[in-house]
Design a protein around this motif. Sequence first.
Motif, PDB file in Angstrom:
ATOM      1  N   GLY A 101      67.750 -46.433  15.255  1.00  0.00           N
ATOM      2  CA  GLY A 101      66.547 -47.186  14.912  1.00  0.00           C
ATOM      3  C   GLY A 101      65.957 -46.814  13.572  1.00  0.00           C
ATOM      4  N   GLY A 102      66.622 -45.925  12.837  1.00  0.00           N
ATOM      5  CA  GLY A 102      66.186 -45.592  11.493  1.00  0.00           C
ATOM      6  C   GLY A 102      64.822 -44.933  11.407  1.00  0.00           C
ATOM      7  N   GLY A 103      64.303 -44.426  12.519  1.00  0.00           N
ATOM      8  CA  GLY A 103      62.965 -43.844  12.513  1.00  0.00           C
ATOM      9  C   GLY A 103      61.869 -44.891  12.435  1.00  0.00           C
ATOM     10  N   ILE A 104      62.213 -46.150  12.698  1.00  0.00           N
ATOM     11  CA  ILE A 104      61.248 -47.244  12.582  1.00  0.00           C
ATOM     12  C   ILE A 104      60.954 -47.875  13.933  1.00  0.00           C
ATOM     13  CG2 ILE A 104      60.821 -49.519  11.539  1.00  0.00           C
ATOM     14  CD1 ILE A 104      62.602 -48.607   9.196  1.00  0.00           C
ATOM     15  N   VAL A 105      61.987 -48.190  14.680  1.00  0.00           N
ATOM     16  CA  VAL A 105      61.838 -48.787  16.003  1.00  0.00           C
ATOM     17  C   VAL A 105      62.808 -48.101  16.963  1.00  0.00           C
ATOM     18  CG1 VAL A 105      60.971 -51.070  15.373  1.00  0.00           C
ATOM     19  CG2 VAL A 105      63.415 -50.615  15.244  1.00  0.00           C
ATOM     20  N   PRO A 106      62.482 -48.025  18.244  1.00  0.00           N
ATOM     21  CA  PRO A 106      63.444 -47.470  19.199  1.00  0.00           C
ATOM     22  C   PRO A 106      64.601 -48.428  19.423  1.00  0.00           C
ATOM     23  CG  PRO A 106      61.467 -48.210  20.348  1.00  0.00           C
ATOM     24  CD  PRO A 106      61.190 -48.361  18.885  1.00  0.00           C
ATOM     25  N   VAL A 107      65.804 -47.954  19.163  1.00  0.00           N
ATOM     26  CA  VAL A 107      67.017 -48.748  19.372  1.00  0.00           C
ATOM     27  C   VAL A 107      68.058 -47.838  20.014  1.00  0.00           C
ATOM     28  CG1 VAL A 107      68.800 -50.217  18.347  1.00  0.00           C
ATOM     29  CG2 VAL A 107      66.550 -50.049  17.249  1.00  0.00           C
ATOM     30  N   SER A 108      68.671 -48.292  21.079  1.00  0.00           N
ATOM     31  CA  SER A 108      69.784 -47.570  21.679  1.00  0.00           C
ATOM     32  C   SER A 108      70.853 -48.567  22.068  1.00  0.00           C
ATOM     33  CB  SER A 108      69.319 -46.763  22.902  1.00  0.00           C
ATOM     34  OG  SER A 108      68.906 -47.623  23.950  1.00  0.00           O
ATOM     35  N   ALA A 109      72.026 -48.047  22.423  1.00  0.00           N
ATOM     36  CA  ALA A 109      73.122 -48.943  22.775  1.00  0.00           C
ATOM     37  C   ALA A 109      74.223 -48.171  23.476  1.00  0.00           C
ATOM     38  CB  ALA A 109      73.683 -49.626  21.522  1.00  0.00           C
ATOM     39  N   VAL A 110      74.997 -48.888  24.241  1.00  0.00           N
ATOM     40  CA  VAL A 110      76.262 -48.396  24.780  1.00  0.00           C
ATOM     41  C   VAL A 110      77.360 -49.234  24.144  1.00  0.00           C
ATOM     42  CG1 VAL A 110      77.711 -48.252  26.834  1.00  0.00           C
ATOM     43  CG2 VAL A 110      75.321 -47.552  26.950  1.00  0.00           C
ATOM     44  N   ALA A 111      78.409 -48.571  23.673  1.00  0.00           N
ATOM     45  CA  ALA A 111      79.551 -49.268  23.082  1.00  0.00           C
ATOM     46  C   ALA A 111      80.802 -48.903  23.872  1.00  0.00           C
ATOM     47  CB  ALA A 111      79.720 -48.896  21.615  1.00  0.00           C
ATOM     48  N   ASN A 150      93.438 -38.993  35.131  1.00  0.00           N
ATOM     49  CA  ASN A 150      92.865 -39.254  36.457  1.00  0.00           C
ATOM     50  C   ASN A 150      92.127 -40.588  36.547  1.00  0.00           C
ATOM     51  OD1 ASN A 150      93.112 -36.607  38.250  1.00  0.00           O
ATOM     52  ND2 ASN A 150      92.740 -35.955  36.140  1.00  0.00           N
ATOM     53  N   ASP A 151      92.305 -41.460  35.555  1.00  0.00           N
ATOM     54  CA  ASP A 151      91.651 -42.774  35.541  1.00  0.00           C
ATOM     55  C   ASP A 151      90.140 -42.622  35.687  1.00  0.00           C
ATOM     56  OD1 ASP A 151      91.532 -45.526  35.323  1.00  0.00           O
ATOM     57  OD2 ASP A 151      91.870 -45.888  37.469  1.00  0.00           O
ATOM     58  N   VAL A 152      89.581 -41.794  34.816  1.00  0.00           N
ATOM     59  CA  VAL A 152      88.156 -41.500  34.799  1.00  0.00           C
ATOM     60  C   VAL A 152      87.611 -41.826  33.410  1.00  0.00           C
ATOM     61  CG1 VAL A 152      86.470 -39.608  34.873  1.00  0.00           C
ATOM     62  CG2 VAL A 152      88.306 -39.710  36.573  1.00  0.00           C
ATOM     63  N   LEU A 153      86.435 -42.425  33.342  1.00  0.00           N
ATOM     64  CA  LEU A 153      85.823 -42.752  32.056  1.00  0.00           C
ATOM     65  C   LEU A 153      85.213 -41.508  31.416  1.00  0.00           C
ATOM     66  CD1 LEU A 153      83.908 -46.045  32.994  1.00  0.00           C
ATOM     67  CD2 LEU A 153      86.179 -45.845  31.955  1.00  0.00           C
ATOM     68  N   LEU A 154      85.473 -41.317  30.131  1.00  0.00           N
ATOM     69  CA  LEU A 154      84.786 -40.282  29.360  1.00  0.00           C
ATOM     70  C   LEU A 154      83.615 -40.935  28.634  1.00  0.00           C
ATOM     71  CD1 LEU A 154      84.329 -37.525  28.144  1.00  0.00           C
ATOM     72  CD2 LEU A 154      86.151 -37.996  26.481  1.00  0.00           C
ATOM     73  N   VAL A 155      82.411 -40.499  28.981  1.00  0.00           N
ATOM     74  CA  VAL A 155      81.189 -41.051  28.409  1.00  0.00           C
ATOM     75  C   VAL A 155      80.565 -39.991  27.509  1.00  0.00           C
ATOM     76  CG1 VAL A 155      78.941 -42.089  28.880  1.00  0.00           C
ATOM     77  CG2 VAL A 155      80.849 -42.436  30.485  1.00  0.00           C
ATOM     78  N   PRO A 185      85.942 -41.407  23.117  1.00  0.00           N
ATOM     79  CA  PRO A 185      85.494 -41.614  24.496  1.00  0.00           C
ATOM     80  C   PRO A 185      85.652 -43.072  24.918  1.00  0.00           C
ATOM     81  CG  PRO A 185      83.610 -41.543  23.050  1.00  0.00           C
ATOM     82  CD  PRO A 185      84.811 -41.259  22.181  1.00  0.00           C
ATOM     83  N   ASP A 186      85.524 -43.317  26.209  1.00  0.00           N
ATOM     84  CA  ASP A 186      85.548 -44.696  26.704  1.00  0.00           C
ATOM     85  C   ASP A 186      84.224 -45.390  26.462  1.00  0.00           C
ATOM     86  OD1 ASP A 186      88.247 -44.727  28.112  1.00  0.00           O
ATOM     87  OD2 ASP A 186      87.293 -42.989  29.049  1.00  0.00           O
ATOM     88  N   MET A 187      83.149 -44.618  26.466  1.00  0.00           N
ATOM     89  CA  MET A 187      81.825 -45.163  26.171  1.00  0.00           C
ATOM     90  C   MET A 187      81.088 -44.228  25.230  1.00  0.00           C
ATOM     91  SD  MET A 187      79.826 -46.897  29.409  1.00  0.00           S
ATOM     92  CE  MET A 187      80.497 -46.008  30.804  1.00  0.00           C
ATOM     93  N   TYR A 188      80.518 -44.808  24.173  1.00  0.00           N
ATOM     94  CA  TYR A 188      79.561 -44.094  23.332  1.00  0.00           C
ATOM     95  C   TYR A 188      78.153 -44.455  23.816  1.00  0.00           C
ATOM     96  CZ  TYR A 188      83.126 -43.107  19.734  1.00  0.00           C
ATOM     97  OH  TYR A 188      84.218 -42.658  19.047  1.00  0.00           O
ATOM     98  N   VAL A 189      77.300 -43.451  23.952  1.00  0.00           N
ATOM     99  CA  VAL A 189      75.888 -43.681  24.245  1.00  0.00           C
ATOM    100  C   VAL A 189      75.110 -43.270  23.001  1.00  0.00           C
ATOM    101  CG1 VAL A 189      73.985 -43.175  25.801  1.00  0.00           C
ATOM    102  CG2 VAL A 189      76.327 -43.153  26.671  1.00  0.00           C
ATOM    103  N   LEU A 190      74.413 -44.228  22.418  1.00  0.00           N
ATOM    104  CA  LEU A 190      73.781 -44.016  21.110  1.00  0.00           C
ATOM    105  C   LEU A 190      72.290 -44.326  21.174  1.00  0.00           C
ATOM    106  CD1 LEU A 190      76.519 -45.811  18.978  1.00  0.00           C
ATOM    107  CD2 LEU A 190      76.309 -43.358  19.401  1.00  0.00           C
TER     108      LEU A 190
END
Length: 403
Positions: free
Chosen positions: A263-273, A224-229, A253-258
């Motif tokens: 952040g290894g328990g040290i600093v807040p780190v997130s990302a979309v790939a 259906n041409d829909v992104l899987l996130v 998926p089309d997008m990973y939300v991480l």
Amino acid sequence: MIVDDLVRTPAAVAEAERWTAHNYHPLPVVISSAEGAWVTDIDGKRYLDCLAGYSALNFGHRHPALIAAAHAQLDRLTLTSRAFVHDQFATFCRELASLCGKDLVLPMNTGAEAVETAVKVARKWGYKVKGVPHDKATIIVAEGNFHGRTTTIVSFSTDPDARADFGPYTPGFKVVPYGDLAALAEAVDETTVAVLLEPIQGEQGVIVPPEGYLPGVRALCSANDVLLVADEIQSGLGRTGQTFACDHEGVVPDMYVLGKALGGGIVPVSAVAADQDVLGVLRPGEHGSTFGGNPLACAVATEVVGLLKTGDFQRRSAELGARLHAELGALVGHGLLAVRGRGLWAGIDIDPALMTGREACERLAARGVLAKDTHGSTIRLAPPLVVEPAELDWAVEQLAAIL
């Protein structure tokens, strides 16, 4: 343990309650130091950490390689903003993109920020690529979801505690039952730009969907041409015995939300790939973060990706997870009603006739095990992936004792 110091914990808890908004109800434990899978409170009592910061501490407290990376970067450079490029940025983005099998990475700070990023990208992709009429894009989500606590995200939450009294709510979301492929298919229409799911619902009690559900969602989105996130903020980065929980069923998926463990328990780190055809819709000025992708975060997160690339932590999670689930399964019918999960991640339902989840966690803490309750008599176990087999056995023994 020094007897005279035993009064420190109640006083410290009371002081925190006095000066802090009551948006959490923590256990009465005041931690002052930690290493590996263990923490120590201000009275000198040690606890086995079976929550691991909701999977933010997958590699344990103060992992030597991660601490070394942080120290080295602290001595050089910590922040530039995204107005400039720093020497850790490209390395982190390249390494994380490679781990995910994607073209591009957009770094942020918190998990909620990453989910917001995915929502914005999906909507823009819908307008610019799919051709959805302006302001008509919809995103399908699941009942029982937990994607964060911003006003947009709680708008599609079904948890009254997270949602009530925070309206008016953001439109553009359809909620369907988790694990119900037919309901999802019925909800898809010409305005659908994305399906946003947790491959395993953590906050809901470590709910694993039926076998074949995720591949079915993938096929439905593709047709259906829909992104899987995939929101892999808790389930990703080794927690379930694979790099990503989606890997268990061969779903990409089309997008990973991480976030969290990144952040290894040290600093807040997130990302979309995601690939170029998805993340490439963004242009300068349309989305950003002053601290997103900062040098300190990138240095630590690059080291995290390096730890995962060996596969050692994933294997350890799978092997120890099998041990944990076997031992927990033996308690079903003996105080436990059900056990769910994958890898070193378990949701366990305690017979409510015995106690609430909160009471169970308090009793476990008294015996030196830290865990967290959710939804009545359910508690979650997510020890760091560095936990030793004997430590796992001991934790389950303490659970058996309180039951």
